[in-house]
Scaffold this active site. Structure first.
Site, PDB file in Angstrom:
ATOM      1  N   CYS A   1       0.820  -1.198   0.000  1.00  0.00           N
ATOM      2  CA  CYS A   1       0.000   0.000   0.000  1.00  0.00           C
ATOM      3  C   CYS A   1       0.858   1.254   0.000  1.00  0.00           C
ATOM      4  CB  CYS A   1      -0.916   0.015   1.225  1.00  0.00           C
ATOM      5  SG  CYS A   1      -1.930  -1.476   1.400  1.00  0.00           S
TER       6      CYS A   1
ATOM      7  N   GLY B   1       2.394  -2.861   4.336  1.00  0.00           N
ATOM      8  CA  GLY B   1       3.228  -4.015   4.618  1.00  0.00           C
ATOM      9  C   GLY B   1       2.429  -5.254   4.952  1.00  0.00           C
TER      10      GLY B   1
ATOM     11  N   GLY C   1      15.143 -13.091  -3.050  1.00  0.00           N
ATOM     12  CA  GLY C   1      16.267 -13.543  -2.236  1.00  0.00           C
ATOM     13  C   GLY C   1      17.110 -12.423  -1.677  1.00  0.00           C
TER      14      GLY C   1
END
Length: 645
Positions: A2, A76, A365
């Protein structure tokens, strides 16, 4: 994922301009195309742009507690929200949604500022508590999600996910910070907590900020740091390898919650391959993996990615990116809002574009090199540290300083033949030496680059002070762990995570980084340094632990990186464009630069006598930033700001 924005009038309870708040919110529409809402009450206002991942049908923001006295906007994911929600329900709290956002409001009610200690995930949020007349901001421990803020002269406090929302406020003064400019041309980005603008800051990773009406802007409070606390030495190497796999699998598993299509980036390197290997053992359905290939084999890792994809029978998608993909240069300036010189932002943008065609959430990663000492510069630093330890600085500085001045520069040669750089590093102390190895432009080059008037404005400030400050706060004295710590505080958050956040959000793609799960980071930081960098092998224990999961030619091949052929571009297709950009009026009118030196670098690079591709790219991105920011009516200037150091 967001975008968030908030306004807080610290002087009075005046009405918030809803139209202005809406415009500021709309600047971040790319971060959340699904929904956009604003909320205001006397003295404060929140805006939110939503990319729906969890509780798609509910979970709209701004989100309130039961009596609407507490409201939050959040960017998040809280990966442990289900266990936190159960704990909070047992304590008497009532939940109206199945969204992770709601644990923040109830967590604040129950634990106050310490609520962030309970959150596991990536997050940046603003919370308003009307009963306590308090605004509370929090950012995750590693800085995966961004959070900017400013205090205007009127007493209006603003925060947002991106600088562009702050820039949309007409009272924001666009003065560049002279020290941030010095930092940028040293590191290629502006390290936390500075921004390129004097009047705006980044909330550092692992920090919170609490603000109340009538209060001066306080200093942020740190709630977490990488511990680097050694483990119990009773475990042998094999047991540590087994424990590492257990913890890696658990970290990846915690990042798989989603109500929308989920996949992974797969570059063919160790870190992304490790994440895909763990996903392959945890998911019922085949993993969606995305890679990009390059026509130039010197940059192409797609064959290694294909091997991993075949081993784990993923749904693998590959797009080829041509090496002349430089039309994105001006686009990058609008994405980053401040100068940003990592050229791998170009292919990163493209791989996010590819991934978004297939999935809404992608695991990456990122963080493996910082966690497990994978960068080649760590190996060179430790070699130089051994030499430094044999001679005191009083002898080394004059001896190797002279040799560094006398030895010819050899950019074309392999690293072990570039004795000039080694001599220069040995003439410095440990922090100066590491700064020298990570700098895009060294001290001497920046001295030649900047104009006399700009150097006077710097007042002897040098960008190495950023590393010195972090080193002084380091929880470890181990030489390798110290430089890992420095990278986690600077390069990881300022470059790697910023690059991925902006590139992914440009395509409304959520990227998750399980190798930066804070519980995994804490455990890995406590491993002996000798198990991370073992002789000449970086990521030693990580690779050994993964031998049963990945092909050896994936684990033990030379690292290629994610780069573009800048040197070739600037001598070929971009030859005229780079000259026009760097020698034009945009840079000249700032009075920051010695234009004769810029022309000298261009001449030497384009003739093939020297490789100045990295400094020239850094200048090109600064010029693009200036042109992008000057599209508005506001004048951009620079000013010295010693207090913002």
């Amino acid at each position: 994922m967001c975008g968030i924005v908030g306004l807080f009038d610290t002087h009075s309870k005046s009405e918030i301009d809803r139209r202005l708040l809406g415009n500021m919110n709309q600047t971040q529409v790319h971060r959340g195309p699904d929904e956009g809402e604003i909320y205001t009450e006397p003295g404060m206002g929140f805006g939110h742009r939503r990319l729906s991942i969890m509780d798609v049908s509910g979970g709209q923001q701004p989100l309130f507690n039961e009596d609407r006295s507490v409201v939050v906007v959040f960017n998040g994911e809280i990966y442990n929200y289900q266990e936190l929600a159960k704990e909070l329900i047992d304590l008497g709290h009532h939940f109206r949604t199945h969204c992770d956002t709601e644990v923040i409001v109830h967590g604040w009610e129950e634990w106050g500022e310490q609520c962030v200690d309970r959150f596991r995930g990536m997050f940046a949020f603003g919370l308003w508590d009307r009963n306590q007349d308090t605004l509370f901001l929090g950012r995750d421990r590693l800085g995966i999600k961004p959070l900017y803020y400013t205090m205007l002269t009127s007493g209006l406090f603003i925060f947002a996910s991106e600088l562009k929302a702050l820039l949309a406020h007409p009272e924001f003064v666009r003065e560049m910070d002279v020290q941030a400019i010095e930092d940028y041309f040293a590191y290629g980005y502006v390290p936390e907590p500075r921004t390129i603008f004097r009047h705006a800051c980044k909330l550092p990773p692992g920090y919170t900020l609490t603000l109340q009406s009538g209060q001066q802007l306080p200093q942020p409070r740190q709630y977490w740091d990488v511990p680097f606390q050694m483990h119990d030495k009773s475990m042998d190497e094999r047991e540590l390898q087994d424990e590492l796999i257990v913890r890696l699998r658990e970290a990846v598993g915690s990042h798989l919650m989603s109500e929308v299509p989920l996949g992974a980036f797969l570059s063919g390197g160790v870190d992304s391959s490790a994440v895909v290997a763990m996903m392959g053992g945890l998911m019922k359905d085949p993993v969606n993996t995305c890679s990009i290939s390059f026509s130039d084999p010197a940059f192409d890792e797609s064959d290694y990615a294909r091997k991993v994809a075949e081993r784990y029978q993923t749904h693998h998608y590959v797009d080829q990116v041509e090496q002349d993909d430089y039309d994105l240069i001006d686009k990058l300036a609008s994405l980053y809002d401040e100068p940003f010189a990592d050229s791998s932002a170009l292919p990163t943008y493209r791989v996010c574009e590819l991934a978004r065609k297939r999935v809404t959430v992608a695991l990456s990663g990122d963080g493996g090199d910082e966690n497990f000492a994978g960068y080649r510069r760590y190996r060179w630093h430790m070699y130089e540290e051994q030499l430094r330890s044999r001679l005191p600085i009083g002898i080394r500085r004059p001896l190797f300083g002279l040799l560094g001045r006398l030895y010819p520069k050899a950019d074309w040669a392999p690293r072990f033949l570039r004795a000039k750089a080694t001599f220069e590093a040995l003439a410095r102390d440990s922090i100066e030496g590491y700064f020298h190895s990570v700098s895009i432009m060294g001290d001497k080059m920046r001295q030649r680059l900047f104009s006399p008037s700009f150097k006077r404005d710097l007042q002897d400030y040098q960008a190495v002070e950023i590393l010195r400050d972090h080193a002084n706060k380091s929880p470890t004295k181990d030489p390798l762990s110290i430089v890992q710590y420095l990278d986690m505080k600077t390069y990881l958050v300022g470059d790697i995570l910023t690059k991925v956040d902006r590139a992914s959000m440009a395509h409304s793609l959520e990227v998750r980084v399980p190798l930066l799960d804070h519980k995994l980071v804490e455990w890995v930081s406590g491993l002996p340094a000798s198990l991370k960098l073992h002789h000449r092998e970086g990521k030693y224990i990580f690779k050994k632990a993964l031998e049963d999961y990945l092909p050896k030619d994936v684990l033990y091949r030379n690292k290629m990186g994610f780069s573009v052929p800048l040197a070739k571009w600037f001598r070929g297709e971009l030859r005229d464009r780079v000259r026009q950009s760097l020698l034009g009026k945009t840079l000249a009118e700032t009075n920051i630069f010695n234009m004769d030196f810029i022309e000298e670098m261009l001449d030497q690079h384009q003739s093939g006598r020297s490789d100045y591709s990295a400094p020239l790219w850094t200048l090109l991105m600064f010029e693009s930033f200036l042109r992008n920011i000057r599209h508005s009516e506001n004048t951009v200037t620079y000013t010295n700001n010693k207090a913002n150091a």
